[in-house]
Design a protein around this motif. Structure first.
Motif, short mmCIF file in Angstrom:
data_model
loop_
_atom_site.label_atom_id
_atom_site.label_comp_id
_atom_site.label_asym_id
_atom_site.label_seq_id
_atom_site.Cartn_x
_atom_site.Cartn_y
_atom_site.Cartn_z
N ARG A 2 -7.67 13.42 -1.59
CA ARG A 2 -8.50 14.08 -3.01
C ARG A 2 -7.72 13.99 -4.21
O ARG A 2 -8.06 13.56 -5.23
CB ARG A 2 -9.21 15.25 -2.62
CG ARG A 2 -10.44 15.24 -1.86
CD ARG A 2 -11.33 16.40 -1.91
NE ARG A 2 -12.25 16.57 -0.91
CZ ARG A 2 -12.76 17.36 -0.19
NH1 ARG A 2 -12.04 18.70 -0.17
NH2 ARG A 2 -13.71 17.30 0.77
N PRO B 126 -4.34 7.10 0.20
CA PRO B 126 -4.19 7.29 1.57
C PRO B 126 -3.37 8.32 2.09
O PRO B 126 -2.10 8.34 1.60
CB PRO B 126 -4.15 6.14 2.51
CG PRO B 126 -3.66 5.19 1.51
CD PRO B 126 -4.05 5.59 0.03
N GLY C 62 -5.71 10.09 -4.68
CA GLY C 62 -6.81 8.91 -4.51
C GLY C 62 -5.99 8.01 -3.57
O GLY C 62 -6.36 6.78 -3.55
N LEU D 185 -8.29 8.52 4.28
CA LEU D 185 -8.42 7.53 3.35
C LEU D 185 -9.22 7.89 2.19
O LEU D 185 -10.15 8.77 2.29
CB LEU D 185 -9.07 6.43 4.03
CG LEU D 185 -8.27 5.96 5.41
CD1 LEU D 185 -9.01 4.64 5.92
CD2 LEU D 185 -6.86 5.68 5.09
N PRO D 186 -9.06 7.24 1.11
CA PRO D 186 -9.55 7.59 -0.24
C PRO D 186 -11.15 7.65 -0.31
O PRO D 186 -11.81 8.15 -0.80
CB PRO D 186 -9.24 6.62 -1.19
CG PRO D 186 -7.72 6.16 -0.77
CD PRO D 186 -7.93 6.20 0.83
N ASP D 187 -11.71 6.71 0.90
CA ASP D 187 -13.23 6.64 1.25
C ASP D 187 -13.70 7.92 2.01
O ASP D 187 -14.76 8.09 2.43
CB ASP D 187 -13.56 5.36 1.64
CG ASP D 187 -13.00 5.26 3.08
OD1 ASP D 187 -12.65 6.35 3.88
OD2 ASP D 187 -13.19 4.13 3.91
N GLY D 188 -12.87 8.79 2.48
CA GLY D 188 -13.04 10.10 3.13
C GLY D 188 -13.14 9.86 4.82
O GLY D 188 -13.18 10.96 5.38
N SER D 189 -12.74 8.72 5.06
CA SER D 189 -12.86 8.67 6.61
C SER D 189 -11.45 9.30 7.17
O SER D 189 -10.47 9.50 6.57
CB SER D 189 -12.87 7.18 7.06
OG SER D 189 -11.78 6.51 6.64
N GLU D 190 -11.53 9.88 8.26
CA GLU D 190 -10.52 10.87 8.95
C GLU D 190 -10.02 10.30 10.19
O GLU D 190 -11.07 9.86 11.09
CB GLU D 190 -11.10 12.29 8.82
CG GLU D 190 -11.60 12.94 7.52
CD GLU D 190 -12.21 14.26 7.59
OE1 GLU D 190 -12.55 14.55 9.07
OE2 GLU D 190 -12.46 14.87 6.67
N THR E 195 0.76 -1.19 0.04
CA THR E 195 0.01 -0.02 -0.10
C THR E 195 0.94 1.41 0.01
O THR E 195 1.69 1.41 0.80
CB THR E 195 -0.83 0.14 1.19
OG1 THR E 195 -1.55 -0.84 1.50
CG2 THR E 195 -1.79 1.25 1.18
#
Length: 201
Positions: A63, A68, A66, A130-135, A2
């Motif tokens: 953003r 993390p 893409g 993260l790319p899914d928006g979690s912070e 990763t």
């Protein structure tokens, strides 16, 4: 493997995060910096807190790429100055990144402050987006005392006038390894380890 983007061009910060991951036995994560990705517009640091600035940088980086992304913001908070310079640490003298001018101004402002009231802390906030928006946003503090004259050649910024609690040497007289083990940024980044382990799978 990763890829994890550390939103900085500071090679020392990249090395530090790689060392922390290695020491914690986190494998499967490759730490890259801004020099390793296509350029994107970076918003100025206008947040009221270290956390605001770190999160804004990490959100922009995640953003745009893409990937993390981790970003940090740090500075020194002096008790006798009600927590200032704080987020203004890097531009305290009016010009961004002039370490000597910043240091001289701070020492001048504290000239009449007695030794027993010269406490303060280096503070760092680190954000993982993260790319899914979690912070995830964490904070590390390194308490100590502001001395009257600069000592030591390791480190940068306010390191030469900061003596950590339990030490007689300034932060600029410690080795890189000693500083990693205790520093505000090291403390903040280590708080991200559970999330970084998940990334590593």
């Amino acid at each position: 493997m990763t890829r994890l983007l550390l939103a900085t061009r500071n090679e020392k910060k990249l090395v530090e995060l790689r060392r922390i991951l290695e020491a914690a036995d986190v494998t499967g994560v490759e730490v890259i910096g801004l020099a390793d990705v296509p350029p994107f517009p970076e918003a100025p640091e206008t947040g009221a807190t270290f956390e605001d600035n770190a999160l804004a940088k990490a959100v922009d980086a995640a953003r745009a790429t893409g990937l993390p992304a981790v970003a940090d913001d740090s500075g020194i908070a002096v008790d006798a100055l009600n927590g200032m310079p704080g987020v203004l640490s890097a531009r305290w003298s009016g010009k961004h990144g002039d370490d000597q001018a910043n240091l001289d101004l701070l020492l001048g402002q504290l000239a009449d402050v007695p030794d027993e009231r010269r406490g303060g802390a280096f503070v760092a906030a680190a954000a993982l987006v993260l790319p899914d928006g979690s912070e995830t946003v964490v904070r590390g503090e390194w308490r100590g005392t502001i001395i009257r004259e600069a000592r030591g050649r390791n480190g940068f910024g306010y390191d030469p006038i900061f003596v950590p609690e339990g030490e007689t040497r300034t932060s600029a007289e410690l080795s890189a390894e000693e500083k990693d083990a205790d520093s505000h940024r090291g403390r903040a980044l280590r708080k991200l380890l559970p999330e970084l382990r998940k990334l590593a799978g």
